[in-house]
Design an enzyme around this catalytic site. Structure first.
Site, mmCIF file in Angstrom:
data_model
loop_
_atom_site.group_PDB
_atom_site.id
_atom_site.type_symbol
_atom_site.label_atom_id
_atom_site.label_comp_id
_atom_site.label_asym_id
_atom_site.label_seq_id
_atom_site.Cartn_x
_atom_site.Cartn_y
_atom_site.Cartn_z
ATOM 1 N N HIS B 28 63.179 69.045 15.439
ATOM 2 C CA HIS B 28 64.478 69.457 16.000
ATOM 3 C C HIS B 28 65.611 68.992 15.096
ATOM 4 C CE1 HIS B 28 61.544 69.256 19.271
ATOM 5 N NE2 HIS B 28 62.271 70.101 19.936
ATOM 6 N N GLY B 116 61.955 61.390 25.172
ATOM 7 C CA GLY B 116 61.518 62.770 24.952
ATOM 8 C C GLY B 116 61.514 63.481 26.292
ATOM 9 N N ASP B 157 72.588 67.535 27.170
ATOM 10 C CA ASP B 157 72.694 68.395 28.357
ATOM 11 C C ASP B 157 71.436 68.290 29.210
ATOM 12 O OD1 ASP B 157 75.154 69.850 27.522
ATOM 13 O OD2 ASP B 157 73.844 70.583 25.926
ATOM 14 N N HIS B 262 67.889 74.369 17.322
ATOM 15 C CA HIS B 262 67.461 73.284 18.206
ATOM 16 C C HIS B 262 66.064 72.773 17.902
ATOM 17 C CE1 HIS B 262 66.565 70.967 21.826
ATOM 18 N NE2 HIS B 262 65.431 71.648 21.872
ATOM 19 N N GLU B 411 63.721 56.801 43.781
ATOM 20 C CA GLU B 411 62.457 56.280 43.257
ATOM 21 C C GLU B 411 62.325 56.479 41.750
ATOM 22 O OE1 GLU B 411 62.688 58.644 45.593
ATOM 23 O OE2 GLU B 411 62.159 57.621 47.456
ATOM 24 N N HIS B 473 53.944 62.001 54.613
ATOM 25 C CA HIS B 473 54.090 60.617 54.166
ATOM 26 C C HIS B 473 52.752 59.929 53.905
ATOM 27 C CE1 HIS B 473 58.141 61.449 55.318
ATOM 28 N NE2 HIS B 473 58.562 60.238 55.060
#
Lengths: 664, 664
Positions: B28, B116, B157, B262, B411, B473
């Site tokens: 990249h 990454g 972004d 990119h 979490e 759950h």
């Protein structure tokens, strides 16, 4: 002073919720008590639904994203006349009841989606609103609007803290989903105590930044709730968040505004005191005044009427626009075009072949032409996942009829939005990312599985075969992790033709999610005149070389490693060792076959079994008997060209042949 | 016109990145080219580090959250004098190089964390800044600041779209982490094209809503970069986001501001044109002007000097505050107090017993007293996970010395922040949520495993045993999914004493994450005078009844099902069938034992093997030979009291005994 009917209607939600939680000795009373005013106004004055027919297509969708407050929803469903008896409420959270701890779609009439894991319902709703916008753009005409409904949800602090809701909120703002209206239960309390412990951001400002229309109100001021809902309804180009300052455990003298009312029964004494405070008889439990029930039950008549009106208008629509109407009807009932599978492409034998992701793209080019319900997308990997069919146009604000969604780098929201779309109906959602990022959307895959939602996940770049991007991007445990999940169909096709059959299996799987697991790198298109037909894919596993009548060993493989298995078989043949090669694209489909077929493919008599898959062996032992009989990955991958990686990690025909010989 | 030294320094980052990606034919280039100005200013004028000693404790942390731009970081590391040769850059993305596709901590000197998978680095940095704030509050004095550094990151972004970064951003804002400074590479381009396709929110406003200080600048205006960084440094009570409007593929005549720069090499021709445009010789590759290298390499001398200064101040600090200094030194080197494990509580035999989550809480009460580095928390389930030790106080802005973190319902950010804390050093992070929500933080667990980061996850409510909350759950596949992951140590203790040993194993595991899997419901504390010592936990599996010398079958179990296994053994004993019960808290620890121990516990000679675990059997086949030999879950759970669920799902001593008999 006697209480107004309206006030008693609101309190009834509260008392039913308190009583049911108390009887179960388990559950969450505080949230239903706090949001009863909102729920009352929304369900009696705004929600367009038909309790007699929970599957009426044009109903408004209502999601209780804060699923722990399930008694709020069960109370509303019973009161407005859905098939949910008072006995079911008394049986809250018990074995075989229709009132489980958290709402489950498919189980309880009127429940639109399974919620509880926070943030999921929020993102499901975005998918529902998007499906509505898409279908409206496709099927509404100047004179008819067969698709025209709102999507409402009640969302909590917990929902808004979860990343998935933040992804989905940004997506909904970008897409300008004006018919999405969420009520935020801003009660300042989480399980741990005050939201100030961890959550002090400016929620309104954040949602405005996403492009939402925000309306802060007193969540117990019913006039304000009415006005805000109306304002949200007429805000056509932005989703709306109505921030309702509410009091958890409303009216409980000792537990209002306290975490203690969140997740435990209030206790008999506190309930009595609360009812007394409301001006109700503390001795009565599960009580509903007759006029309260009558008032709520008006929803049935109104709903019947509304649906009938819709039906008669739909009849006119059908006359005026027969083709549109018929297509929409097919989509609603998920009816596929006749012989749709005839159009699946057949790929010629080709030693160079193509990546299965590429084959998938070619298959999609055909499928999407013939099944208009297909609604694709990718989490910012369009050119990698190849989920954008040639004929697809981009779905954007003002162009909702597009059939391809740029989800952005938002795998989790993508998964949950797809679930919402599939639950909404009328669309068959599929979306792509790298297999390694199935972890990012795993909670959504799980809920699809639990809720029997047929979302189709296209997971490309499925092994060390992706090469240079390295171990951060190379899945090794993801196949095992997905296979371990109940009711997920995982398919890892070995070549272009298996890929076509895998797509067929995916589209025919209406009872749960499908994961298509595809390579980045080229695979030969297998010579089907020499080897068995790829149709065997539908059985999960099949013998590639049935002509070999006396194999002394079986070599099993999936996806890109089938090529290696075939090569190993040829190496061994040269040494006079006859083997069978089994292509095994789907454990789950194979397990669904009868015992006789399973024996035919993997006879007990052949005990020398070797499997090869560029992944951890975990779970393969079921077929090989031992982990040591698997040529696979024992570590994370590495960054290098893929040919090097296969060699260095020992996933080679030679290694397979060696294991077969060692097993003689 | 000749280029200034500064301009050539900046361009060198660009040319090295272009050249390395081109040579690898993979990678990249666009991002390093776009962020070279920022990187140059930050690394030469602000970053406090010592290339000769990448592990100097008080260095500023720098994270490339947009890990795909790895050549930016590798260029900086080489240029400033870390042990990363130019040959390594030439070997970008090749087998055994120090320059993998995405940065990997532990592999390449100077890389602070593995990035990454988007959003992870963002959240790691929040953990690092929090560790810094915590240690500073604990060990800095009025006259000495041994802990005093910034945490910087470059984020993209994609990072900001991911839910994990949004959770982490909200958390950082709440915690007022003023020494966290992030540069947002606002280049308007994602893989799919313009960010307008999916990402049109107001990022600045969103971060302001979280409580961040935002500074929008031109990302190529080096004076603006300087000023913004200074402004961020002096903003003490808010994290800072410097929004850098940049141009991806900066200077490439045909690919600047385009997605084509990119993720692919620019091509030889385009590189030549770009270099020409910069005013550089297009014929030169991997070229560094001597004065450019000299300029960057000043970092070495400066770093040595800074570290020496810090060392000598630390010596003074040691004299002034010997106890503080010695404790800090121990924490930095992760040295545990002498015989720390002597303090682990021993639990008396008790038929009623206690939940293993409760035992864990009691163990933590002791451990945290003796190991000051323990830094706990929970994702809004403090009272359920029981991770808050008695002595712990809450970490909040202005009270950073607290040892308990309210992570909120986040979490994923919790997992990644814990990874960041562990990588920072000086703390041993542990955090709790329900086992089912391990899915919500799974990508962070994976990166801990890949990066050998010893985060400790406390996963309670580990099966249908949680009862009424229901299938949303109740984990069934999570044990298998975690066990499938390489380098994750999963421990599911059977009683209070196994829980104590499990904590010991967790704290001694310095090479990867540990998952402690604990019950909600009470389990008997096993009579260790009758059964073997719980110390066997450290070996992953051990025989509970070694006195039974001639077992004809082995019953394996983990956690809450060990009780059931013992009961089955007694049932069978009454029928004259002698069996062995093996408690198997950790597959991974057992697999690390030598062959002789494994044979001792599970001799090949005993082929009648049954396992019982309230989870899917997936992976147990390695020990039982077949899935059918496992008493476990074949479906999702249900909502009901747990005793009912165990009975209805057939996870009972009778079912185990039946299977043993069927296997005779």
């Amino acid at each position: 002073m006697s209480l107004s009917l309206e006030q008693r209607c609101v309190h009834t939600i509260r008392t039913l919720s308190m009583d049911a939680v108390q009887k179960a000795n388990s559950g969450h009373p505080g949230m239903p008590m706090g949001m009863a005013d909102v729920a009352y106004v929304l369900w009696t004055e705004f929600l367009n639904h038909n309790p007699s027919n929970p599957s009426w297509f044009n109903r408004d969708r209502f999601i209780l994203s804060a699923g722990h407050g399930s008694m709020l929803l069960y109370s509303l469903l019973h009161l407005t006349g859905y098939e949910l008896s008072l006995d079911e409420l008394k049986n809250f959270r018990q074995w075989n009841s229709l009132t489980p701890g958290h709402p489950e779609v498919g189980l309880t009439p009127g429940v639109e989606t399974t919620t509880g894991p926070l943030g999921q319902g929020f993102a499901n709703g975005v998918g529902m609103a998007l499906a509505e916008a898409h279908l409206a753009a496709r099927y509404n005409t100047q004179d008819f609007q067969p698709v025209n409904h709102y999507t409402y949800a009640i969302v909590s602090d917990g929902d808004l803290m979860e990343g998935i809701s933040q992804e989905a909120a940004s997506m909904a703002g970008h897409l300008q989903l004006g018919k999405l209206i969420y009520f935020y239960d801003d009660n300042k309390i989480t399980i741990d105590g005050s939201t100030d412990l961890a959550f002090t951001e400016n929620v309104q400002k954040r949602f405005e930044a996403y492009g939402w229309h925000c309306i802060p109100i007193d969540g117990h001021d019913r006039e304000a709730i009415r006005n805000a809902t109306r304002e949200a309804q007429i805000t056509a180009d932005k989703p709306s968040l109505i921030l309702c300052r509410s009091h958890i455990g409303y009216g409980s003298p000792n537990k209002q505004d306290s975490a203690s009312s969140h997740g435990s029964p209030l206790g008999d004494e506190e309930i009595a005191a609360t009812k007394k405070g409301y001006g109700l008889d503390p001795a009565k439990t599960f009580h509903i005044d007759d006029d309260v029930l009558d008032h709520y039950r008006k929803a049935k008549e109104a709903g019947d009427h509304t649906e009938q009106e819709w039906n008669s208008t739909f009849t006119e629509y059908k006359t005026a626009y027969p083709q549109l109407a018929s297509e929409l009807e097919d989509r609603i009932s998920r009816k596929l075009p006749e012989s749709w599978d005839d159009i699946l492409p057949v790929f010629e034998t080709d030693a160079k072949g193509m990546a299965t992701r590429k084959a998938s793209g070619k298959v999609l080019d055909e499928i999407t032409k013939h099944i208009p319900a297909m609604l694709g997308g990718s989490a910012d990997l369009s050119g990698s996942n190849l989920t954008k069919a040639q004929s697809a146009s981009i779905l954007q604000p003002g162009a909702y009829s597009g059939t391809y969604i740029h989800y952005g780098v938002r795998e989790h929201a993508m998964g949950a939005a797809m679930n919402g779309m599939a639950l909404h109906g009328g669309v068959i959602p599929f979306g792509g990312t790298f297999l390694v990022f199935s972890d990012y959307c795993r909670p959504a895959i799980r809920l699809a599985a639990l809720s029997h939602v047929p979302s189709i996940f296209v997971f490309t770049h499925d092994s060390i075969g992706l090469g240079e991007d390295g171990p951060t991007h190379q899945p090794v445990e993801h196949l095992a992790a997905l296979r371990a999940m109940v009711n997920v169909m995982v398919l890892r096709p070995a070549d272009a033709n298996e890929t076509a059959w895998a797509w067929r299996a995916a589209i025919e799987n209406k009872k749960g999610p499908t994961c298509l697991v595809l390579t980045r790198h080229n695979l030969p298109t297998i010579d089907r005149s020499k080897y068995a037909s790829a149709e065997g894919t539908l059985k999960g596993a099949y013998v590639l070389n049935p002509d070999e009548k006396k194999p002394e060993a079986v070599i099993m493989a999936t996806g890109s490693e089938v090529e290696i298995a075939i090569e190993a078989q040829e190496l061994l043949k040269k040494e006079g060792i006859p083997t069978r090669v089994v292509s095994m694209p789907s454990f789950e489909l194979f397990e669904k076959q009868d015992a006789s077929y399973k024996q035919q493919v993997l006879p007990d008599s052949i005990t020398n079994r070797v499997a090869v898959e560029a992944a951890v062996p975990f779970g393969w032992e079921h077929y090989t008997g031992s982990r040591e009989r698997v040529v696979g990955m024992r570590s994370f991958g590495a960054s290098a060209p893929y040919e090097t990686l296969y060699k260095e990690f020992g996933i080679t025909a030679e290694a397979v042949a060696q294991k077969v010989k060692a097993g003689r």
